[in-house]
Motif scaffolding. Structure first.
Motif, PDB file in Angstrom:
ATOM      1  N   GLY A 143      -8.565  -5.112  -1.554  1.00 39.09           N
ATOM      2  CA  GLY A 143      -7.974  -5.983  -1.593  1.00 39.09           C
ATOM      3  C   GLY A 143      -7.768  -7.135   0.073  1.00 39.09           C
ATOM      4  N   LEU A 144      -6.277  -6.431   0.129  1.00 39.84           N
ATOM      5  CA  LEU A 144      -5.236  -6.733   0.909  1.00 39.84           C
ATOM      6  C   LEU A 144      -6.151  -6.700   2.129  1.00 39.84           C
ATOM      7  CD1 LEU A 144      -1.952  -5.278   0.469  1.00 39.84           C
ATOM      8  CD2 LEU A 144      -1.862  -7.592   0.883  1.00 39.84           C
ATOM      9  N   ARG A 145      -7.005  -5.988   3.003  1.00 38.24           N
ATOM     10  CA  ARG A 145      -8.108  -5.683   3.497  1.00 38.24           C
ATOM     11  C   ARG A 145      -8.969  -7.482   4.077  1.00 38.24           C
ATOM     12  NH1 ARG A 145      -6.665  -0.099   3.969  1.00 38.24           N
ATOM     13  NH2 ARG A 145      -8.048   0.379   1.543  1.00 38.24           N
ATOM     14  N   ARG A 146      -9.174  -7.011   2.875  1.00 37.37           N
ATOM     15  CA  ARG A 146     -10.608  -8.438   2.822  1.00 37.37           C
ATOM     16  C   ARG A 146      -9.844  -9.876   2.851  1.00 37.37           C
ATOM     17  NH1 ARG A 146     -10.338 -12.080  -1.379  1.00 37.37           N
ATOM     18  NH2 ARG A 146      -9.196 -10.824  -2.776  1.00 37.37           N
ATOM     19  N   LEU A 147      -9.064  -9.776   2.429  1.00 38.91           N
ATOM     20  CA  LEU A 147      -7.684 -10.802   3.426  1.00 38.91           C
ATOM     21  C   LEU A 147      -7.300 -10.785   4.733  1.00 38.91           C
ATOM     22  CD1 LEU A 147      -5.686 -11.365  -0.453  1.00 38.91           C
ATOM     23  CD2 LEU A 147      -7.570 -12.702   0.591  1.00 38.91           C
ATOM     24  N   GLY A 148      -7.482 -10.089   4.919  1.00 39.87           N
ATOM     25  CA  GLY A 148      -7.547 -10.125   6.173  1.00 39.87           C
ATOM     26  C   GLY A 148      -5.661  -9.261   6.676  1.00 39.87           C
ATOM     27  N   LEU A 149      -5.296  -8.569   6.166  1.00 32.33           N
ATOM     28  CA  LEU A 149      -3.860  -7.899   6.189  1.00 32.33           C
ATOM     29  C   LEU A 149      -4.086  -6.384   6.900  1.00 32.33           C
ATOM     30  CD1 LEU A 149      -1.114  -8.960   5.398  1.00 32.33           C
ATOM     31  CD2 LEU A 149      -3.402 -10.180   3.556  1.00 32.33           C
ATOM     32  N   ASP A 150      -3.172  -6.329   7.539  1.00 32.82           N
ATOM     33  CA  ASP A 150      -3.609  -4.628   8.792  1.00 32.82           C
ATOM     34  C   ASP A 150      -3.101  -3.403   8.083  1.00 32.82           C
ATOM     35  OD1 ASP A 150      -0.761  -4.714   8.405  1.00 32.82           O
ATOM     36  OD2 ASP A 150      -0.392  -5.151  10.509  1.00 32.82           O
ATOM     37  N   GLU A 151      -3.033  -2.478   8.419  1.00 33.69           N
ATOM     38  CA  GLU A 151      -3.130  -1.477   7.797  1.00 33.69           C
ATOM     39  C   GLU A 151      -1.516  -1.060   7.701  1.00 33.69           C
ATOM     40  OE1 GLU A 151      -2.770   1.581  12.321  1.00 33.69           O
ATOM     41  OE2 GLU A 151      -3.935   1.694  10.328  1.00 33.69           O
ATOM     42  N   VAL A 152      -0.801  -1.685   8.126  1.00 30.61           N
ATOM     43  CA  VAL A 152       0.777  -1.400   7.518  1.00 30.61           C
ATOM     44  C   VAL A 152       0.864  -2.442   6.103  1.00 30.61           C
ATOM     45  CG1 VAL A 152       3.171  -2.158   8.390  1.00 30.61           C
ATOM     46  CG2 VAL A 152       1.406  -1.405  10.247  1.00 30.61           C
ATOM     47  N   ALA A 153      -0.087  -3.147   6.358  1.00 29.23           N
ATOM     48  CA  ALA A 153       0.573  -4.066   4.369  1.00 29.23           C
ATOM     49  C   ALA A 153       0.216  -3.170   3.709  1.00 29.23           C
ATOM     50  CB  ALA A 153      -0.158  -5.062   4.248  1.00 29.23           C
ATOM     51  N   THR A 154      -0.857  -2.245   3.974  1.00 27.67           N
ATOM     52  CA  THR A 154      -1.935  -1.478   3.166  1.00 27.67           C
ATOM     53  C   THR A 154      -1.345  -0.633   2.740  1.00 27.67           C
ATOM     54  OG1 THR A 154      -3.613  -0.561   4.655  1.00 27.67           O
ATOM     55  CG2 THR A 154      -3.557  -3.172   3.500  1.00 27.67           C
ATOM     56  N   ALA A 155      -0.042   0.216   3.483  1.00 30.36           N
ATOM     57  CA  ALA A 155       0.416   1.500   3.786  1.00 30.36           C
ATOM     58  C   ALA A 155       0.488   1.794   2.408  1.00 30.36           C
ATOM     59  CB  ALA A 155       1.056   1.822   4.773  1.00 30.36           C
ATOM     60  N   PHE A 156       1.235   1.057   1.734  1.00 31.14           N
ATOM     61  CA  PHE A 156       1.725   1.229   0.456  1.00 31.14           C
ATOM     62  C   PHE A 156       0.902   1.887  -0.703  1.00 31.14           C
ATOM     63  CE2 PHE A 156       2.678   0.142  -4.257  1.00 31.14           C
ATOM     64  CZ  PHE A 156       3.621   1.053  -4.449  1.00 31.14           C
ATOM     65  N   TYR A 157      -0.175   1.349  -1.156  1.00 31.10           N
ATOM     66  CA  TYR A 157      -1.459   1.396  -1.634  1.00 31.10           C
ATOM     67  C   TYR A 157      -2.527   2.727  -1.356  1.00 31.10           C
ATOM     68  CZ  TYR A 157      -0.111  -3.489  -3.262  1.00 31.10           C
ATOM     69  OH  TYR A 157       1.199  -4.318  -4.414  1.00 31.10           O
ATOM     70  N   ASP A 158      -2.680   2.782   0.229  1.00 30.42           N
ATOM     71  CA  ASP A 158      -3.241   4.055   0.654  1.00 30.42           C
ATOM     72  C   ASP A 158      -2.361   4.618   0.128  1.00 30.42           C
ATOM     73  OD1 ASP A 158      -4.876   1.865   1.620  1.00 30.42           O
ATOM     74  OD2 ASP A 158      -4.523   2.133   3.361  1.00 30.42           O
ATOM     75  N   GLU A 159      -1.312   4.623   0.516  1.00 31.83           N
ATOM     76  CA  GLU A 159      -0.449   6.829   0.211  1.00 31.83           C
ATOM     77  C   GLU A 159      -0.754   6.450  -1.076  1.00 31.83           C
ATOM     78  OE1 GLU A 159       2.583   9.867   0.142  1.00 31.83           O
ATOM     79  OE2 GLU A 159       1.651   8.506   1.993  1.00 31.83           O
ATOM     80  N   HIS A 160      -0.941   5.295  -1.776  1.00 31.63           N
ATOM     81  CA  HIS A 160      -0.583   6.493  -3.714  1.00 31.63           C
ATOM     82  C   HIS A 160      -2.346   6.417  -3.796  1.00 31.63           C
ATOM     83  CE1 HIS A 160       2.717   4.180  -3.733  1.00 31.63           C
ATOM     84  NE2 HIS A 160       3.415   5.198  -5.426  1.00 31.63           N
ATOM     85  N   VAL A 161      -3.108   6.270  -2.970  1.00 28.79           N
ATOM     86  CA  VAL A 161      -4.849   7.338  -3.834  1.00 28.79           C
ATOM     87  C   VAL A 161      -4.386   7.995  -3.043  1.00 28.79           C
ATOM     88  CG1 VAL A 161      -6.412   6.544  -2.444  1.00 28.79           C
ATOM     89  CG2 VAL A 161      -5.676   4.152  -2.451  1.00 28.79           C
ATOM     90  N   GLU A 162      -4.016   8.417  -1.883  1.00 25.94           N
ATOM     91  CA  GLU A 162      -4.026  10.106  -2.243  1.00 25.94           C
ATOM     92  C   GLU A 162      -2.886  10.679  -2.837  1.00 25.94           C
ATOM     93  OE1 GLU A 162      -3.242  13.260   1.598  1.00 25.94           O
ATOM     94  OE2 GLU A 162      -3.441  10.892   2.359  1.00 25.94           O
ATOM     95  N   ALA A 163      -1.473  10.569  -2.493  1.00 25.89           N
ATOM     96  CA  ALA A 163      -0.257  11.226  -3.900  1.00 25.89           C
ATOM     97  C   ALA A 163      -0.878  11.412  -4.751  1.00 25.89           C
ATOM     98  CB  ALA A 163       0.472  10.163  -3.435  1.00 25.89           C
ATOM     99  N   ASP A 164      -1.161  10.272  -6.032  1.00 29.91           N
ATOM    100  CA  ASP A 164      -1.604  10.216  -7.040  1.00 29.91           C
ATOM    101  C   ASP A 164      -2.637  10.502  -7.605  1.00 29.91           C
ATOM    102  OD1 ASP A 164       1.198   8.798  -6.758  1.00 29.91           O
ATOM    103  OD2 ASP A 164       0.015   6.608  -7.659  1.00 29.91           O
ATOM    104  N   ALA A 165      -3.621  11.116  -6.838  1.00 29.30           N
ATOM    105  CA  ALA A 165      -4.477  11.766  -6.810  1.00 29.30           C
ATOM    106  C   ALA A 165      -3.958  13.144  -7.603  1.00 29.30           C
ATOM    107  CB  ALA A 165      -5.825  11.614  -5.957  1.00 29.30           C
TER     108      ALA A 165
END
Length: 350
Positions: free
Chosen positions: A264-286
């Protein structure tokens, strides 16, 4: 969402005392500005007629009391933490809150220890909460995403702390499993990798105030309830099973929503620094979901079978309250108005 009224606390706390939301929180805030002293007892029925999950006065009262066990409050004497009349007031608010959580959780299966991981998976699979993550991924506006992040900052800027109360209350395999999860949450001791710090970076990229508790006045009772619930479980040893069940449900329902938040943040034009929190949880929480269900809750169930009902209760309560939170945001957005507290929004616009 204006940020002018959302500044003040330092980055790492303690937060400033919030505005009162009723007679009990008003009296408590007034008392906290003075040295510790005996509080007058509120009327016996002060919380009798309220919906504990949605009552602003009750939830803020609990948050005020609980925060004394975390970072405290700016200008508040630390002697308040265990002041007897304050802990008695907290208990008065906790009782209807816990009863409401147990009603929300509903009847739960009676299972043997070896079945607990599967029972947790079934509780999670049966949850059909509102599609908040899908909405944020596909069609939420930037302003709505900023509101969502402001709400979640009440928990995520102290992420892992409430669940860490469980560490000294466990032993053996369950303790080791909880520490394994928490080490990841705290970034392996590296500040820049701590999940709370990653979330602060997301807030900054969204132009939000990043101080601890900056949006406390802006969020409503249902948001406070999502965090107060974990504090309730964590601060009572008798509820350690519920604390671990909550963590298991939290981890088992995290990967897909966090993938959607990041997209959703990528759709809104945010960068990978902004999405790092959510991207980290995709891998870690699995990974965490397997540890939480089997090594954490499974081990506790085998060591203390009497706690199995509370393990399942904590998981079900987690999902139920998060569902109420999600429904609150979606209803507000569908009606075309902010999910933040109207009185606060009005004050900002004035």
């Amino acid at each position: 969402m204006s940020d002018v009224a959302a500044t003040g606390p330092g980055l790492y706390g303690p937060a400033v005392l919030p505005r009162p939301r009723g007679q009990v929180s008003a009296a408590l805030i007034q008392a906290l500005r003075r040295p510790p002293h005996d509080l007058p007892s509120p009327p016996a029925d002060v919380f009798a007629a309220v919906d504990p999950i949605r009552d602003e006065d009750l939830q803020l009262t609990l948050f005020l009391c609980y925060e004394l066990h975390y970072r405290g409050w700016q200008g508040v004497d630390e002697g308040w933490e265990w002041q007897p009349s304050l802990t008695a007031l907290r208990a008065r608010a906790e009782a209807p809150f816990e009863q409401a959580l147990r009603r929300l959780a509903g009847p739960l299966p009676v299972v043997t220890p070896e079945v607990v991981p599967r029972a947790l998976a079934e509780v999670v699979a049966a949850d059909d909460g509102p599609p908040l993550a899908a909405t944020l991924q596909r069609r939420a506006s930037l302003e709505q995403f900023r509101e969502f992040v402001a709400h979640r900052s009440i928990y995520h800027l102290k992420e892992a702390d409430p669940h860490s109360w469980g560490i000294p209350r466990l032993g053996g395999p369950a303790k080791a499993a909880l520490i394994e999860i928490q080490v990841d949450e705290y970034g392996g001791g590296r500040l820049e990798r701590m999940h709370a710090e990653l979330f602060r970076t997301t807030m900054s990229r969204l132009g939000l105030a990043t101080g601890y508790g900056a949006y406390l006045d802006a969020v409503g009772a249902v948001t406070l309830a999502t965090t107060n619930m974990i504090s309730l479980f964590g601060l009572h040893r008798r509820l350690r099973g519920a604390l671990l069940g909550h963590l298991a449900a939290f981890e088992m329902t995290s990967s897909l929503p966090n993938r959607r938040y990041g997209n959703g943040l990528r759709r809104l034009g945010l960068d990978e620094v902004a999405t790092a929190f959510y991207d980290e949880h995709v891998e870690a929480d699995a990974v965490h979901e397997q540890i939480a269900a089997h090594d954490l809750c499974g081990s506790l169930a085998r060591a203390e079978p009497a706690l199995i009902p509370d393990i399942l209760f904590g998981a079900a309560a987690c999902l139920a309250v998060d569902g109420i939170f999600a429904a609150h945001l979606l209803r507000a957005w569908e009606a075309g108005h902010s999910s933040l507290r109207p009185a606060v929004a009005t004050a900002r616009a004035a």
